[in-house]
Design a protein around this motif. Structure first.
Motif, PDB file in Angstrom:
ATOM      1  N   VAL A  88     -17.557  -5.161  -3.617  1.00  0.00           N
ATOM      2  CA  VAL A  88     -16.880  -4.346  -2.602  1.00  0.00           C
ATOM      3  C   VAL A  88     -16.946  -2.876  -3.014  1.00  0.00           C
ATOM      4  CG1 VAL A  88     -15.336  -6.229  -1.965  1.00  0.00           C
ATOM      5  CG2 VAL A  88     -14.631  -4.609  -3.726  1.00  0.00           C
ATOM      6  N   GLU A  89     -16.576  -1.997  -2.097  1.00  0.00           N
ATOM      7  CA  GLU A  89     -16.540  -0.568  -2.397  1.00  0.00           C
ATOM      8  C   GLU A  89     -15.573  -0.304  -3.552  1.00  0.00           C
ATOM      9  OE1 GLU A  89     -18.199   2.140  -1.096  1.00  0.00           O
ATOM     10  OE2 GLU A  89     -19.484   0.646  -0.138  1.00  0.00           O
ATOM     11  N   LYS A 124     -13.418   1.986  -4.168  1.00  0.00           N
ATOM     12  CA  LYS A 124     -12.040   2.302  -3.786  1.00  0.00           C
ATOM     13  C   LYS A 124     -11.276   1.028  -3.445  1.00  0.00           C
ATOM     14  CE  LYS A 124      -9.268   5.189  -0.686  1.00  0.00           C
ATOM     15  NZ  LYS A 124      -9.284   6.183   0.425  1.00  0.00           N
ATOM     16  N   GLU A 125     -11.916   0.128  -2.711  1.00  0.00           N
ATOM     17  CA  GLU A 125     -11.277  -1.140  -2.338  1.00  0.00           C
ATOM     18  C   GLU A 125     -11.029  -2.001  -3.569  1.00  0.00           C
ATOM     19  OE1 GLU A 125      -9.608  -4.310  -0.327  1.00  0.00           O
ATOM     20  OE2 GLU A 125      -9.903  -2.233   0.290  1.00  0.00           O
ATOM     21  N   TRP A 175      -7.995  -0.697  -5.376  1.00  0.00           N
ATOM     22  CA  TRP A 175      -6.793  -1.040  -4.608  1.00  0.00           C
ATOM     23  C   TRP A 175      -6.423  -2.514  -4.799  1.00  0.00           C
ATOM     24  CZ3 TRP A 175      -2.357  -0.194  -3.006  1.00  0.00           C
ATOM     25  CH2 TRP A 175      -1.764  -0.835  -1.919  1.00  0.00           C
ATOM     26  N   GLN A 176      -7.444  -3.376  -4.855  1.00  0.00           N
ATOM     27  CA  GLN A 176      -7.181  -4.793  -5.103  1.00  0.00           C
ATOM     28  C   GLN A 176      -6.499  -4.987  -6.458  1.00  0.00           C
ATOM     29  OE1 GLN A 176     -10.839  -7.003  -4.632  1.00  0.00           O
ATOM     30  NE2 GLN A 176     -11.045  -6.442  -2.479  1.00  0.00           N
TER      31      GLN A 176
END
Length: 201
Positions: free
Chosen positions: A74-75, A77-78, A81-82
């Protein structure tokens, strides 16, 4: 109908009791009673309380990567956040593991870790190796994000991987003991936003 192996049942019960009550505060009778067996039934699988404790502890220390690092495609940033979001799941997991639905669960959990790693120093090496594997995986992801121009190039991937891992571990602890964390539903979002500001290009 699911039939659970008696040895697995004993290990599950024993681990929870050892975490909640400590080695000294847990007897084989306690374990047998909660597992629905006799003390002799426990001895069928384990030679002693020490043997059962060691096997239960080893079962706990069979590490896997944290769920938020299962998919690093995933990106960036994502993915970060996860990591912040995973603290809530981790908190629930600790409460379920201890069998205590209160913030006191973290005290039992850390006392268990302390006792287990002092009794069996090789387990501390397992923890260190596990944490190192996490950081290497994170550093690889950060390095790739730098090459793709998604985060700043003037930060050291190994250092920010260590920093993020340490931050999430500290936030896990604070999620139990600090009201500013566990009473504010937006705190993780604000912490993440501030962290991301330091990384983005």
């Amino acid at each position: 109908m699911i039939i659970i192996n008696s040895k697995d049942r004993i290990l599950d019960v024993a681990l929870q009791l050892f975490i909640r009550n400590g080695y000294r505060g847990t007897s084989l009778n306690d374990i047998a009673d909660q597992a629905g067996l006799t003390k002799g039934g426990v001895y069928h699988y384990f030679s002693s309380k020490d043997d059962l404790y060691y096997q239960a502890v080893k079962r706990f220390f069979d590490f896997s990567q944290p769920g938020w690092l299962d998919n690093t495609d995933v990106e960036i940033k994502e993915l970060i956040w996860q990591g912040f979001q995973s603290i809530k799941d981790r908190k629930k997991w600790i409460k379920d593991l201890v069998g205590v639905d209160s913030n006191d669960a973290i005290l039992h959990f850390y006392m268990f870790l302390y006792d287990a790693t002092r009794r069996y120093p090789e387990l501390q090496k397992d923890i260190d190796q596990h944490d190192e594997a996490k950081r290497k995986k994170l550093a690889k992801v950060f390095r790739q994000a730098q090459q793709e121009g998604k985060i700043r190039e003037d930060v050291n991937p190994e250092v920010i991987a260590f920093e993020l891992d340490a931050l999430l571990q500290q936030l896990e602890y604070l999620s139990f003991v600090n009201p500013n964390i566990y009473q504010d539903s937006n705190m993780y979002q604000r912490l993440f936003d501030n962290y991301w500001l330091r990384l983005k290009k």
